[in-house]
Design a protein around this motif. Structure first.
Motif, PDB file in Angstrom:
ATOM      1  N   ASP A 150       7.810  -8.743   7.494  1.00  0.00           N
ATOM      2  CA  ASP A 150       6.359  -8.962   7.630  1.00  0.00           C
ATOM      3  C   ASP A 150       5.567  -7.693   7.312  1.00  0.00           C
ATOM      4  O   ASP A 150       4.509  -7.753   6.672  1.00  0.00           O
ATOM      5  CB  ASP A 150       6.028  -9.437   9.044  1.00  0.00           C
ATOM      6  N   VAL A 151       6.078  -6.551   7.761  1.00  0.00           N
ATOM      7  CA  VAL A 151       5.415  -5.276   7.480  1.00  0.00           C
ATOM      8  C   VAL A 151       5.383  -5.024   5.975  1.00  0.00           C
ATOM      9  O   VAL A 151       4.354  -4.633   5.410  1.00  0.00           O
ATOM     10  CB  VAL A 151       6.132  -4.111   8.202  1.00  0.00           C
ATOM     11  N   ALA A 152       6.521  -5.265   5.313  1.00  0.00           N
ATOM     12  CA  ALA A 152       6.611  -5.035   3.867  1.00  0.00           C
ATOM     13  C   ALA A 152       5.675  -5.967   3.095  1.00  0.00           C
ATOM     14  O   ALA A 152       5.053  -5.550   2.113  1.00  0.00           O
ATOM     15  CB  ALA A 152       8.057  -5.233   3.404  1.00  0.00           C
ATOM     16  N   GLU A 153       5.558  -7.210   3.529  1.00  0.00           N
ATOM     17  CA  GLU A 153       4.671  -8.152   2.835  1.00  0.00           C
ATOM     18  C   GLU A 153       3.208  -7.731   2.953  1.00  0.00           C
ATOM     19  O   GLU A 153       2.445  -7.836   1.994  1.00  0.00           O
ATOM     20  CB  GLU A 153       4.872  -9.560   3.395  1.00  0.00           C
ATOM     21  N   LEU A 159      -0.884  -2.567  -1.459  1.00  0.00           N
ATOM     22  CA  LEU A 159      -0.571  -1.643  -2.555  1.00  0.00           C
ATOM     23  C   LEU A 159      -0.731  -2.247  -3.936  1.00  0.00           C
ATOM     24  O   LEU A 159      -0.840  -1.511  -4.923  1.00  0.00           O
ATOM     25  CB  LEU A 159       0.863  -1.110  -2.371  1.00  0.00           C
ATOM     26  N   THR A 160      -0.736  -3.578  -4.033  1.00  0.00           N
ATOM     27  CA  THR A 160      -0.926  -4.217  -5.339  1.00  0.00           C
ATOM     28  C   THR A 160      -2.355  -4.705  -5.537  1.00  0.00           C
ATOM     29  O   THR A 160      -2.655  -5.336  -6.548  1.00  0.00           O
ATOM     30  CB  THR A 160       0.043  -5.408  -5.515  1.00  0.00           C
ATOM     31  N   ASP A 161      -3.228  -4.392  -4.585  1.00  0.00           N
ATOM     32  CA  ASP A 161      -4.635  -4.761  -4.723  1.00  0.00           C
ATOM     33  C   ASP A 161      -5.292  -3.858  -5.770  1.00  0.00           C
ATOM     34  O   ASP A 161      -5.123  -2.632  -5.742  1.00  0.00           O
ATOM     35  CB  ASP A 161      -5.342  -4.605  -3.370  1.00  0.00           C
ATOM     36  N   THR A 162      -6.045  -4.444  -6.684  1.00  0.00           N
ATOM     37  CA  THR A 162      -6.632  -3.675  -7.786  1.00  0.00           C
ATOM     38  C   THR A 162      -7.646  -2.634  -7.303  1.00  0.00           C
ATOM     39  O   THR A 162      -7.689  -1.526  -7.826  1.00  0.00           O
ATOM     40  CB  THR A 162      -7.303  -4.623  -8.794  1.00  0.00           C
ATOM     41  N   GLU A 196      12.812  -2.892   0.965  1.00  0.00           N
ATOM     42  CA  GLU A 196      12.209  -4.216   1.121  1.00  0.00           C
ATOM     43  C   GLU A 196      11.111  -4.441   0.084  1.00  0.00           C
ATOM     44  O   GLU A 196      10.983  -5.536  -0.474  1.00  0.00           O
ATOM     45  CB  GLU A 196      11.642  -4.363   2.532  1.00  0.00           C
ATOM     46  N   LEU A 197      10.303  -3.421  -0.180  1.00  0.00           N
ATOM     47  CA  LEU A 197       9.237  -3.541  -1.180  1.00  0.00           C
ATOM     48  C   LEU A 197       9.819  -3.695  -2.579  1.00  0.00           C
ATOM     49  O   LEU A 197       9.251  -4.393  -3.424  1.00  0.00           O
ATOM     50  CB  LEU A 197       8.319  -2.319  -1.116  1.00  0.00           C
ATOM     51  N   ASN A 198      10.943  -3.060  -2.826  1.00  0.00           N
ATOM     52  CA  ASN A 198      11.605  -3.196  -4.119  1.00  0.00           C
ATOM     53  C   ASN A 198      12.063  -4.637  -4.332  1.00  0.00           C
ATOM     54  O   ASN A 198      11.893  -5.221  -5.414  1.00  0.00           O
ATOM     55  CB  ASN A 198      12.803  -2.246  -4.198  1.00  0.00           C
ATOM     56  N   THR A 199      12.614  -5.249  -3.284  1.00  0.00           N
ATOM     57  CA  THR A 199      13.041  -6.643  -3.350  1.00  0.00           C
ATOM     58  C   THR A 199      11.842  -7.573  -3.529  1.00  0.00           C
ATOM     59  O   THR A 199      11.879  -8.508  -4.341  1.00  0.00           O
ATOM     60  CB  THR A 199      13.801  -7.032  -2.064  1.00  0.00           C
ATOM     61  N   LEU A 200      10.781  -7.317  -2.776  1.00  0.00           N
ATOM     62  CA  LEU A 200       9.568  -8.128  -2.891  1.00  0.00           C
ATOM     63  C   LEU A 200       8.970  -8.051  -4.296  1.00  0.00           C
ATOM     64  O   LEU A 200       8.496  -9.040  -4.843  1.00  0.00           O
ATOM     65  CB  LEU A 200       8.516  -7.662  -1.881  1.00  0.00           C
ATOM     66  N   ARG A 201       8.999  -6.875  -4.882  1.00  0.00           N
ATOM     67  CA  ARG A 201       8.451  -6.694  -6.226  1.00  0.00           C
ATOM     68  C   ARG A 201       9.174  -7.575  -7.235  1.00  0.00           C
ATOM     69  O   ARG A 201       8.548  -8.213  -8.087  1.00  0.00           O
ATOM     70  CB  ARG A 201       8.574  -5.225  -6.641  1.00  0.00           C
ATOM     71  N   VAL A 219      -1.771  -5.373  -9.321  1.00  0.00           N
ATOM     72  CA  VAL A 219      -1.225  -4.161  -9.922  1.00  0.00           C
ATOM     73  C   VAL A 219       0.288  -4.143  -9.744  1.00  0.00           C
ATOM     74  O   VAL A 219       0.801  -4.522  -8.696  1.00  0.00           O
ATOM     75  CB  VAL A 219      -1.857  -2.920  -9.243  1.00  0.00           C
ATOM     76  N   HIS A 220       0.993  -3.686 -10.763  1.00  0.00           N
ATOM     77  CA  HIS A 220       2.452  -3.566 -10.648  1.00  0.00           C
ATOM     78  C   HIS A 220       2.780  -2.464  -9.647  1.00  0.00           C
ATOM     79  O   HIS A 220       2.222  -1.368  -9.698  1.00  0.00           O
ATOM     80  CB  HIS A 220       3.075  -3.247 -12.002  1.00  0.00           C
ATOM     81  N   LEU A 221       3.691  -2.747  -8.748  1.00  0.00           N
ATOM     82  CA  LEU A 221       4.047  -1.797  -7.698  1.00  0.00           C
ATOM     83  C   LEU A 221       5.058  -0.789  -8.221  1.00  0.00           C
ATOM     84  O   LEU A 221       6.145  -1.149  -8.662  1.00  0.00           O
ATOM     85  CB  LEU A 221       4.623  -2.541  -6.493  1.00  0.00           C
TER      86      LEU A 221
END
Length: 266
Positions: A150-153, A159-162, A196-201, A219-221
């Motif tokens: 949940d934290v990563a999401e 972080l991907t917000d323009t 976790e963010l790498n997996t989400l990406r 935006v691409h992470l």
């Protein structure tokens, strides 16, 4: 007599001056004229750019406190403002107040505590993100292992917000509740969030591509072709260990010196 005077006056009093300027321009070298026009255009564009740049820097004076429910945001908000302990409950709206940083300049930021409930966080973030000079992302270190997804999401959404990516506010990930024995360290939390963010990406990019053949408007992470690390982001990122409650309980002070030092450097 008066009518004769009116007839003798030229129709446009400025006509002689306009004619003089026209003659002067015709006598000038075309190359010189082009140079003058280009110089004036450069000066005009520079003035517009400086006005936009300085205005945008002035407007972004908010420090946003964000995070999941029960991460300790509201208590941290109160501690930063007053230093006192106060029992809190889940926020359903934003709270804001002027915060004076502990630096020689005496910088004053608008500290804003945003609701952490997943049904509210997006709309409040949308409301304040353009004004953010810094984002304080509060994590419950004691139960991080249960909430890591949940934290990563939530972080991924930020972080991907323009707008956030373009403005690049400082990101302070506050690993709160370090007074609890089972609390995870800031280093471990950073490492697990990067994985976790790498997996989400990967999963989010694949889902968006399957929908319309593109990555959409986000935006691409991080950097393409490389495992995600926070060092790849356009903003400055710090992981801090804090305790809004404090190691001495309700009667003692908070352990938030590292956060106060980071806020003093904004």
């Amino acid at each position: 007599m008066g009518e004769k005077t009116d007839r003798e006056m030229p129709e446009n009093p400025l006509e002689p001056y306009i004619e003089y300027v026209r003659q002067q321009l015709e006598e000038q070298d075309p190359v010189v004229l082009v140079g003058v026009i280009v110089a004036l255009a450069v000066i005009l564009i520079t003035c517009v750019f400086l006005k936009y740049f300085l205005t945008s820097k002035t407007v972004r004076s908010a420090v946003l406190l964000v995070g999941l429910c029960d991460s300790g945001k509201t208590l941290l908000f109160i501690r930063l403002l007053s230093g006192k302990f106060k029992r809190t409950q889940t926020s359903i709206t934003d709270s804001s107040a002027p915060y004076k940083a502990k630096n020689e300049r005496g910088s004053i930021w608008t500290l804003i505590d945003l609701p952490g409930h997943d049904s509210l966080r997006s709309q409040y973030l949308e409301k304040f993100k353009s004004a953010a000079r810094a984002i304080v992302f509060v994590v419950d270190s004691a139960i991080f292992q249960k909430e890591v997804r949940d934290v990563a999401e939530f972080l991924y959404m930020l972080l991907t917000d323009t707008v956030i990516s373009r403005n690049a506010p400082n990101l302070l990930v506050v690993c709160n509740k370090q007074d609890i024995t089972m609390a995870k360290s800031a280093k471990l939390i950073q490492q697990q969030l990067e994985k976790e963010l790498n997996t989400l990406r990967v999963t989010r990019s694949a889902a968006l591509s399957a929908q319309d053949g593109s990555f959409g408007g986000t935006v691409h992470l991080g950097k393409k072709g490389k495992d995600f690390e926070f060092s790849q982001l356009p903003m400055k990122v710090e992981f801090l260990e804090c305790s809004a409650r404090g190691s001495k309980g309700e009667d003692g002070g908070a352990d938030i010196e590292s956060l106060e030092k980071s806020l003093a450097k904004l």
